[in-house]
Design a protein around this motif. Structure first.
Motif, short mmCIF file in Angstrom:
data_model
loop_
_atom_site.label_atom_id
_atom_site.label_comp_id
_atom_site.label_asym_id
_atom_site.label_seq_id
_atom_site.Cartn_x
_atom_site.Cartn_y
_atom_site.Cartn_z
N THR A 255 0.00 13.10 -8.88
CA THR A 255 -0.61 14.31 -8.44
C THR A 255 0.17 14.98 -8.21
OG1 THR A 255 -1.97 12.69 -7.24
CG2 THR A 255 -2.05 14.86 -7.25
N VAL B 198 0.92 7.21 -7.19
CA VAL B 198 -0.52 8.09 -6.93
C VAL B 198 0.56 8.82 -6.81
CG1 VAL B 198 -3.19 8.77 -6.25
CG2 VAL B 198 -2.02 6.29 -6.42
N ASN B 199 0.38 9.40 -4.87
CA ASN B 199 1.02 10.40 -5.08
C ASN B 199 1.80 11.68 -6.29
OD1 ASN B 199 0.05 10.70 -2.19
ND2 ASN B 199 1.52 10.13 -1.45
N VAL C 128 0.74 -1.41 -0.20
CA VAL C 128 0.12 0.11 0.21
C VAL C 128 1.49 0.78 -0.15
CG1 VAL C 128 -2.10 1.29 1.64
CG2 VAL C 128 -2.38 -0.82 1.01
N GLU C 129 2.21 1.11 0.59
CA GLU C 129 2.79 2.15 1.16
C GLU C 129 3.35 2.43 -0.97
OE1 GLU C 129 3.73 -0.55 2.85
OE2 GLU C 129 2.48 0.09 4.47
N ASP C 130 3.53 1.76 -1.77
CA ASP C 130 4.38 1.57 -2.91
C ASP C 130 3.26 2.21 -3.33
OD1 ASP C 130 6.50 0.99 -1.38
OD2 ASP C 130 6.49 -1.54 -2.57
N GLN C 131 2.34 1.73 -3.83
CA GLN C 131 0.58 2.67 -4.56
C GLN C 131 0.84 3.39 -3.72
OE1 GLN C 131 -0.96 0.43 -6.72
NE2 GLN C 131 -2.13 2.20 -7.33
N ARG C 132 0.54 4.25 -2.99
CA ARG C 132 0.75 5.47 -2.34
C ARG C 132 1.13 6.49 -2.85
NH1 ARG C 132 0.68 5.40 3.14
NH2 ARG C 132 -2.25 4.51 2.27
N ALA C 133 2.99 5.99 -2.92
CA ALA C 133 3.57 6.98 -3.47
C ALA C 133 3.40 7.34 -4.68
CB ALA C 133 5.10 6.03 -3.14
#
Length: 176
Positions: free
Chosen positions: A49, A45-46, A38-43
């Motif tokens: 953005t 997506v960030n 999840v941390e990799d996916q969040r990074a």
């Protein structure tokens, strides 16, 4: 399902990924899946953005700098053409602060008139009901833009008006 999220206890090591991978291969009879933290996916997506926002911020800053330089140059040119007028006003007793106030006031008046014309059009946009955000945010952005514009105009007019205030009457009238 296309995505399955598995929550594990904090501090769980990478061995859990191996267990989940073995379980999924055995259950799906296929290896067409991937494990993403999840941390990799969040990074990721960030990044998607913030990179476009950074590019837009850079372009906005570039445009603001160009506008400031253009405005500053136009004001200096305008003052250089009005040297005899400035010299005559100083010879008749105008103080340096009044000269500065005149040029700064002229520029601020022009900025207010230009903003008023722009506001006539900007206020009509909400009537089209195409805004994907609230009216408060829209009008707040307009107010912030006006504040930025008036601040830039004031700062850009201060330097050339300070230069105009320093003109000596004898030199200005001699050049005429």
């Amino acid at each position: 399902y296309q995505n399955i999220i598995v929550k594990v206890k904090p501090g769980t090591g990478p061995e859990i990924e191996k267990k989940i991978n073995d379980f999924m291969e055995g259950s799906l009879k296929s290896s067409e899946f991937g494990i993403v933290k999840v941390e990799d996916q969040r990074a990721f997506v960030n990044k998607q953005t913030y990179i476009p926002l950074g590019i837009l911020a850079f372009l906005a800053l570039f445009l603001i700098i160009n506008i400031v330089l253009g405005l500053f140059g136009i004001l200096r040119y305008n003052i250089s053409k009005r040297v005899p007028e400035i010299g005559l006003r100083k010879a008749l007793g105008a103080s340096s602060s009044k000269i500065r106030a005149q040029f700064t006031g002229e520029m601020m008046t022009l900025a207010v008139l230009a903003a008023a014309v722009a506001l006539v059009f900007a206020v009509q946009v909400p009537f089209f009901t195409v805004l994907p955000f609230s009216l408060g945010l829209y009008f707040g952005a307009i107010a912030l833009s006006c504040l930025l514009i008036f601040t830039l105009v004031y700062l850009c007019s201060w330097g050339p008006s300070h230069q105009a205030a320093g003109i000596l009457p004898a030199k200005a009238l001699h050049e005429e």
